[in-house]
Write a protein that holds these residues in place. Structure first.
Motif, PDB file in Angstrom:
ATOM      1  N   LEU A  14      46.442  29.988  31.844  1.00 30.75           N
ATOM      2  CA  LEU A  14      47.690  29.390  31.374  1.00 30.75           C
ATOM      3  C   LEU A  14      47.747  29.335  29.856  1.00 30.75           C
ATOM      4  O   LEU A  14      48.812  29.483  29.262  1.00 30.75           O
ATOM      5  N   GLY A  15      46.592  29.142  29.225  1.00 30.38           N
ATOM      6  CA  GLY A  15      46.573  29.164  27.771  1.00 30.38           C
ATOM      7  C   GLY A  15      47.076  30.487  27.218  1.00 30.38           C
ATOM      8  O   GLY A  15      47.792  30.532  26.212  1.00 30.38           O
ATOM      9  N   VAL A  16      46.733  31.579  27.891  1.00 32.22           N
ATOM     10  CA  VAL A  16      47.176  32.906  27.444  1.00 32.22           C
ATOM     11  C   VAL A  16      48.683  33.040  27.573  1.00 32.22           C
ATOM     12  O   VAL A  16      49.384  33.395  26.616  1.00 32.22           O
ATOM     13  N   VAL A  17      49.222  32.755  28.755  1.00 31.22           N
ATOM     14  CA  VAL A  17      50.654  33.013  28.970  1.00 31.22           C
ATOM     15  C   VAL A  17      51.530  32.021  28.223  1.00 31.22           C
ATOM     16  O   VAL A  17      52.662  32.344  27.843  1.00 31.22           O
ATOM     17  N   GLY A  69      51.616  40.873  22.527  1.00 30.73           N
ATOM     18  CA  GLY A  69      50.427  41.183  21.757  1.00 30.73           C
ATOM     19  C   GLY A  69      49.111  41.031  22.477  1.00 30.73           C
ATOM     20  O   GLY A  69      48.063  40.926  21.829  1.00 30.73           O
ATOM     21  N   VAL A  70      49.126  41.010  23.802  1.00 32.33           N
ATOM     22  CA  VAL A  70      47.892  40.957  24.580  1.00 32.33           C
ATOM     23  C   VAL A  70      47.692  42.312  25.255  1.00 32.33           C
ATOM     24  O   VAL A  70      48.629  42.844  25.861  1.00 32.33           O
ATOM     25  N   GLU A  71      46.502  42.871  25.162  1.00 38.52           N
ATOM     26  CA  GLU A  71      46.199  44.188  25.741  1.00 38.52           C
ATOM     27  C   GLU A  71      46.605  44.206  27.211  1.00 38.52           C
ATOM     28  O   GLU A  71      46.344  43.271  27.964  1.00 38.52           O
ATOM     29  N   SER A  72      47.262  45.279  27.630  1.00 39.21           N
ATOM     30  CA  SER A  72      47.977  45.292  28.909  1.00 39.21           C
ATOM     31  C   SER A  72      47.054  45.127  30.115  1.00 39.21           C
ATOM     32  O   SER A  72      47.398  44.406  31.059  1.00 39.21           O
ATOM     33  N   ARG A  73      45.916  45.789  30.122  1.00 36.06           N
ATOM     34  CA  ARG A  73      45.036  45.684  31.290  1.00 36.06           C
ATOM     35  C   ARG A  73      44.492  44.262  31.442  1.00 36.06           C
ATOM     36  O   ARG A  73      44.430  43.717  32.545  1.00 36.06           O
ATOM     37  N   LYS A  74      44.125  43.644  30.323  1.00 38.06           N
ATOM     38  CA  LYS A  74      43.637  42.266  30.369  1.00 38.06           C
ATOM     39  C   LYS A  74      44.760  41.302  30.750  1.00 38.06           C
ATOM     40  O   LYS A  74      44.562  40.354  31.514  1.00 38.06           O
ATOM     41  N   SER A 106      47.315  41.998  32.592  1.00 40.09           N
ATOM     42  CA  SER A 106      47.566  42.178  34.020  1.00 40.09           C
ATOM     43  C   SER A 106      46.605  41.346  34.854  1.00 40.09           C
ATOM     44  O   SER A 106      46.998  40.732  35.857  1.00 40.09           O
ATOM     45  N   ARG A 107      45.349  41.284  34.448  1.00 38.62           N
ATOM     46  CA  ARG A 107      44.356  40.499  35.190  1.00 38.62           C
ATOM     47  C   ARG A 107      44.681  39.006  35.129  1.00 38.62           C
ATOM     48  O   ARG A 107      44.558  38.280  36.121  1.00 38.62           O
ATOM     49  N   ARG A 114      47.801  38.378  37.322  1.00 37.11           N
ATOM     50  CA  ARG A 114      47.522  38.480  38.758  1.00 37.11           C
ATOM     51  C   ARG A 114      46.766  37.247  39.258  1.00 37.11           C
ATOM     52  O   ARG A 114      46.975  36.795  40.389  1.00 37.11           O
ATOM     53  N   THR A 115      45.904  36.705  38.410  1.00 37.43           N
ATOM     54  CA  THR A 115      45.221  35.461  38.781  1.00 37.43           C
ATOM     55  C   THR A 115      46.229  34.338  38.966  1.00 37.43           C
ATOM     56  O   THR A 115      46.156  33.557  39.931  1.00 37.43           O
ATOM     57  N   LEU A 116      47.194  34.249  38.060  1.00 36.84           N
ATOM     58  CA  LEU A 116      48.221  33.219  38.186  1.00 36.84           C
ATOM     59  C   LEU A 116      49.148  33.471  39.370  1.00 36.84           C
ATOM     60  O   LEU A 116      49.550  32.531  40.067  1.00 36.84           O
ATOM     61  N   CYS A 117      49.472  34.727  39.607  1.00 39.26           N
ATOM     62  CA  CYS A 117      50.303  35.060  40.781  1.00 39.26           C
ATOM     63  C   CYS A 117      49.623  34.594  42.071  1.00 39.26           C
ATOM     64  O   CYS A 117      50.298  34.162  43.017  1.00 39.26           O
ATOM     65  N   SER A 118      48.316  34.678  42.111  1.00 39.41           N
ATOM     66  CA  SER A 118      47.578  34.248  43.307  1.00 39.41           C
ATOM     67  C   SER A 118      47.698  32.749  43.511  1.00 39.41           C
ATOM     68  O   SER A 118      47.442  32.247  44.614  1.00 39.41           O
ATOM     69  N   ASN A 119      48.075  32.046  42.454  1.00 39.53           N
ATOM     70  CA  ASN A 119      48.318  30.608  42.550  1.00 39.53           C
ATOM     71  C   ASN A 119      49.815  30.313  42.518  1.00 39.53           C
ATOM     72  O   ASN A 119      50.236  29.196  42.216  1.00 39.53           O
ATOM     73  N   HIS A 120      50.626  31.361  42.803  1.00 38.69           N
ATOM     74  CA  HIS A 120      52.084  31.254  42.929  1.00 38.69           C
ATOM     75  C   HIS A 120      52.787  30.974  41.611  1.00 38.69           C
ATOM     76  O   HIS A 120      53.913  30.481  41.580  1.00 38.69           O
ATOM     77  N   ILE A 121      52.128  31.276  40.485  1.00 37.71           N
ATOM     78  CA  ILE A 121      52.766  31.202  39.172  1.00 37.71           C
ATOM     79  C   ILE A 121      53.039  32.632  38.732  1.00 37.71           C
ATOM     80  O   ILE A 121      52.105  33.422  38.581  1.00 37.71           O
TER      81      ILE A 121
END
Length: 450
Positions: A90-93, A119-124, A126-127, A130-137
């Motif tokens: 969450l700190g990132v997004v 400004g965040v590298e796309s592959r990182k 995405s990870r 996807r972690t947040l999506c798994s928690n419905h965010i």
């Protein structure tokens, strides 16, 4: 393709029932101890050391996932977000303002494009997403294409919830939590209740209490203090701070009753009371700068009719040294239980208020009250206890007061109080407890002259 919300609920309930039945059957099939272990057990169950069969693992995964999704479906989104703030993803997004990039793009945005904006590298990135999506965010529309959903829309940077989230995960508060154990185990600071002996102080080297930092000493703290103030609006919205307006029988007060909102900032609760109970006379008292903001900016803009009708009076007061306006029918008091409020200061505020009360006046303390996890007979309980087998304080269902208590310990070396603490404060101030009003989250303690 999503299914209609109503069908989701019944399907989730069915999944929970089937998964729980499967796991229960697995435990009961054990020849050594054919029963589901109790949470009170301290001896291991024979199955604890074994490898669960794959179907049992799948049932447990479905049970955990379905319980979380069911709660997420049924709760207000800000309620859920308040429960699941965590520092890393969450700190990132939040700091990258990803929800802003996705605003008004229901079909989703490829992660490579999101990366260019934030400004965040796309592959990182995405990870993280996807972690947040798994928690419905957030929602992954297709592989590496993300969109906002009911929860992530709370993280748009113009919302109070964004400010609260950044406050929760950013410095100085995020780093302070890492120093809780060091502080508690310190031979000097561990036993101290001084506001400048907090994990925040240990983590940052700042020698004064956090509230001084937020007031602009040094200047960089003022920006974080302003963000914190906006974040508290988000907290109050999610935690139903306005429940006091509907949870107490204001309509039973005689017409013309005077309600003094003490320490209520610019008067959010007082404004709601005016709009719902026009027969009340309102007083608003707080520190001079807050009263000035309320009188000159907030009320003329948000509620000019109250000012024109003479239904609201503004008067600055330092509650640590001065008495409130005398002879009010109700004194509504917030924030007497935490932040920089020592027991001595809380006692002084209650005593000063007691000195100006009439025999029929009431003090209403609107605060979180820490409830024990130990069950007592219902006829002895001052709180509504959750039914068995739930913990009497509702366990995870009312975890936020305990999270807030830990935040107070970490940031200010202070605490949320128990009901026994409040009763002791009241009795020492010449007051008695009349009733505990259950508002669902923060409680309301009604005090009268002893």
């Amino acid at each position: 393709m999503s299914s209609p919300p109503g069908s989701d609920i019944s399907r989730l309930v069915s999944i929970i029932k089937a998964a729980a039945d499967n796991i229960e059957s697995f435990y009961k099939s054990d020849p050594k101890k054919p029963s589901v272990p109790s949470l009170d057990d301290t001896e291991p169950h024979p199955l604890d050391d074994g490898v669960y069969p794959l179907e049992v693992k799948h049932s447990l995964q479905m049970l955990e996932g379905a319980c979380a999704q069911l709660c997420t479906n049924l709760a207000r989104p800000n309620h859920t977000m308040l429960n699941i703030f965590e520092p890393a993803c969450l700190g990132v997004v939040l700091r990258a303002r990803v929800a802003d990039v996705l605003l008004d793009k229901p079909a989703g945005v490829p992660v490579a494009e999101i990366s260019k904006h934030c400004g965040v590298e796309s592959r990182k990135l995405s990870r993280v997403l996807r972690t947040l999506c798994s928690n419905h965010i957030f929602r992954e529309v297709s592989n590496n294409v993300f969109a906002n959903n009911r929860l992530s829309i709370q993280l748009v940077s113009s919302t109070p919830m964004w400010s609260l989230g950044v406050h929760s995960v950013d410095e100085p508060n995020g780093r302070a939590a890492l120093y809780l154990a060091d502080t508690l185990l310190d031979s000097e600071w561990g036993a101290s209740y001084a506001a400048e002996h907090s994990p925040f102080n240990r983590a940052t080297g700042y020698p004064h209490p956090l509230y001084m930092f937020f007031e602009g000493v040094p200047p960089k703290g003022a920006e974080q203090g302003a963000r914190f103030a906006k974040g508290m609006v988000g907290w109050n919205e999610a935690a139903d701070a306005g429940a006091i307006v509907t949870g107490y029988p204001w309509d039973k007060l005689p017409p013309g009753s005077i309600v003094n909102d003490l320490g209520g900032g610019w008067g959010h609760i007082a404004m709601q009371l005016y709009k719902q109970y026009s027969n009340l006379i309102l007083k608003l008292q707080d520190l001079p700068e807050r009263i000035q903001q309320a009188q000159k900016d907030v009320w003329p803009k948000e509620c000019p009719e109250a000012v024109a009708d003479g239904k609201i009076e503004f008067k600055a007061v330092d509650l640590s040294m001065e008495t409130p306006i005398p002879n009010c029918d109700v004194y509504l008091v917030k924030s007497i239980g935490r932040h920089n409020m020592t027991s001595d200061l809380a006692l002084k505020i209650l005593s000063n208020t007691r000195n100006v009360m009439t025999p029929t006046s009431r003090i209403l303390i609107n605060e979180y009250t820490i409830q024990s996890t130990a069950r007592v007979p219902n006829n002895e309980a001052k709180f509504n206890q959750a039914p068995l087998p739930l913990l009497p304080n509702f366990g995870a269902g009312r975890i936020r007061p305990h999270y807030l208590d830990m935040a107070m310990l970490t940031q200010l070396n202070s605490e949320e109080r128990t009901l026994e603490d409040y009763i002791q404060l009241a009795e020492s101030s010449g007051l008695r407890l009349v009733k505990v009003w259950d508002l669902g989250e923060a409680g309301l303690l009604e005090l009268a002259p002893a």
